[in-house]
Design an enzyme around this catalytic site. Structure first.
Site, short mmCIF file in Angstrom:
data_model
loop_
_atom_site.label_atom_id
_atom_site.label_comp_id
_atom_site.label_asym_id
_atom_site.label_seq_id
_atom_site.Cartn_x
_atom_site.Cartn_y
_atom_site.Cartn_z
N ASP A 1 -0.40 4.50 7.56
CA ASP A 1 -1.47 2.75 6.94
C ASP A 1 -1.86 3.08 6.11
O ASP A 1 -2.78 2.39 5.35
CB ASP A 1 -0.76 0.96 8.07
N LYS B 1 -3.97 3.47 2.92
CA LYS B 1 -5.83 1.94 1.69
C LYS B 1 -6.35 3.77 1.34
O LYS B 1 -7.31 3.16 0.51
CB LYS B 1 -5.74 1.22 3.14
N LYS C 1 1.06 -1.42 -0.19
CA LYS C 1 -0.16 -0.14 -0.46
C LYS C 1 1.19 1.14 -0.24
O LYS C 1 0.83 2.37 -0.35
CB LYS C 1 -0.96 -0.24 1.02
N GLU D 1 -5.50 -5.87 -4.85
CA GLU D 1 -6.23 -6.03 -3.54
C GLU D 1 -5.87 -6.67 -2.45
O GLU D 1 -6.18 -6.00 -0.96
CB GLU D 1 -7.42 -7.66 -3.84
N1 HSE Z 1 -0.85 -3.33 10.72
C1 HSE Z 1 -1.67 -3.27 9.70
C2 HSE Z 1 -2.70 -3.53 10.93
C3 HSE Z 1 -1.75 -4.47 8.92
O1 HSE Z 1 -2.64 -3.50 11.73
O2 HSE Z 1 -3.92 -3.77 9.57
C4 HSE Z 1 -0.94 -4.23 7.45
O3 HSE Z 1 -1.70 -2.99 5.90
#
Ligand code: HSE
Length: 428
Positions: free
Chosen positions: A203, A207, A107, A131
């Site tokens: 993160d 997304k 991502k 995906e």
């Molecule tokens: N570290 C992320 C989470 C998973 O805790 O959802 C990878 O994107």
């Protein structure tokens, strides 16, 4: 029968090994479903000698992922290395230059370089599929790109970082402060190597930016995501929000407004009884709203070996079947440059502040909020804590700017102790 589809897998961590295990468990099923044989030609990782939970002896070994990407016996380069630059980017670029399709779970890389990589691949007639990069095992990229392709998408939102959801729900259920649960998450191995990717909202912001590109036909604009992590959320806020009928979630919201594209990833209050409010532990939930379909709610594991490898395979299977979709649901060269709108749409807010417990204190605060154009919907004062009393306020719709202005004026009331807190309440 068509020629076999030959894979090169770079990165043999949790996800890479999961991809190999699905192949070893289900080779026949995969072949039946795609109408062709799928093979793994070669694999690559940093260390060859590491003990891994799968037998890799049938595959050629490359110590350099770029060399793997260039191999003549690799049709699809599967990048599971991670990182927005370095070997992941170098090897994907090498694969595209060699005319190979790419499947990735990365991502960060796509949030920063997705546009140029997609243009590069598509100009050569090749695909990049991702995906597994968004919400682990939940097929949300597919849902947006295919299932909902006939809809004008109004809003995409969701809880897309399982670690943050684990921390917030564990704080509530165990009554533990943030720092203690953060440490638990570290010991359980939930945190990324750089924990700020999780708890700083980065993160999840990556997304959200990827989903927004598909949903609104715009170039990925991660820089325009308004990011706020969960580090400031206190156990008091969690408990008091609950008393008022809400739960706090690290919630991503992307919507196209008349002013432009709004993208934010920040702690929000959602009704405790809503599907998002009910989401416990490390699970993810993505909510998609289309003009014809209405609201779709997808819930499932957002990380982990099986779920993420399942998503990688859905992309490989598409390629094996000859389904060739543009990376972001339309040719990358046709994606619009989004106008960025600051998330200023009015919303109700939760406020918490500590007031001196003396006559007229509450009135002074209410007057100041009124002067700032902020209307109070509900208010609750808790019992004394020595000489102060915590006060909770739920406002009617107001803007963050109005709140920031009001908060800057609060010191002149002489009754507010410490820093007040305000968190947006999202209509879900
Ligand atoms: N570290 C992320 C989470 C998973 O805790 O959802 C990878 O994107």
């Amino acid at each position: 029968m068509p020629d076999p589809l030959r894979l090169g897998i770079a990165g043999l961590g949790t996800v890479g090994i999961g991809v190999v295990k699905i192949f070893q468990r289900h080779a026949d099923m995969l072949s039946r479903r795609t109408g062709r044989t799928i093979e793994i030609s070669a694999v690559s990782a940093r260390s060859r000698n590491k003990n891994r939970d799968a037998d890799l002896s049938a595959f050629a070994w490359e110590s350099d992922p770029v060399a793997l990407a260039k191999r003549a016996d690799v049709d699809v380069f599967v990048e599971l290395i991670g990182g927005s630059d370095g070997p992941a980017r170098d090897s994907i670029e090498a694969a595209i230059a060699q005319g190979k399709d790419v499947v990735t779970a990365n991502k960060a890389l796509l949030a920063l370089h997705g546009q140029s990589l997609a243009e590069m691949a598509e100009s050569k007639g090749h695909v990049i599929r991702f995906e597994a990069a968004v919400a682990g095992g939940i097929p949300v990229v597919k849902a947006l790109t295919e299932g909902l392709a006939g809809n004008d998408i109004g809003r995409v939102m969701g809880v897309m970082n399982g670690t943050c959801n684990f921390i917030l729900t564990r704080m509530e259920s165990a009554g533990l402060p943030y720092a203690e649960v953060f440490e638990e998450a570290r010991q359980l191995g939930y945190l990324e190597a750089d924990p700020n990717l999780d708890v700083g909202g980065i993160d999840a912001g990556h997304k959200l930016a990827l989903l927004a590109a598909i949903a609104f036909g715009t170039k990925v604009a991660f820089d325009a995501v308004e990011l706020e992590g969960i580090g400031r959320i206190s156990i008091d806020d969690i408990h008091r929000a609950r008393d008022m009928g809400f739960r706090i979630k690290l919630l991503g919201v992307a919507q196209m407004t008349g002013r432009g594209l709004e993208q934010r990833m920040s702690p929000c209050l959602v009704p405790a009884e809503s599907p998002l409010g009910q989401l416990q532990g490390g699970t993810n939930m993505v909510v998609l709203e289309g003009d014809s379909v209405g609201q779709i709610v997808l819930r499932g594991a957002g990380a982990g070996e099986g779920p993420t490898a399942s998503a990688v395979w859905s992309d490989i299977i598409d390629i094996a079947r000859g389904t060739r979709l543009s990376t972001f649901g339309q040719p990358a060269a046709t994606l619009a440059t989004p106008v960025t709108a600051k998330a200023s749409a009015p919303a109700p807010h939760y406020m918490r502040m500590e007031l001196l417990d003396k006559p007229g204190a509450l009135a002074k605060v209410a007057t100041l909020l009124g002067e700032a154009g902020i209307s109070i919907d509900r208010m609750r004062q808790y019992g004394h804590m020595n000489t102060t009393a915590p006060v909770l306020i739920v406002t009617h719709k107001t803007t963050r700017d109005a709140i920031d202005h009001a908060f800057s004026q609060l010191p002149r009331t002489g009754v507010v102790i410490g820093d007040p807190v305000a968190i947006r309440i999202e209509a879900v």
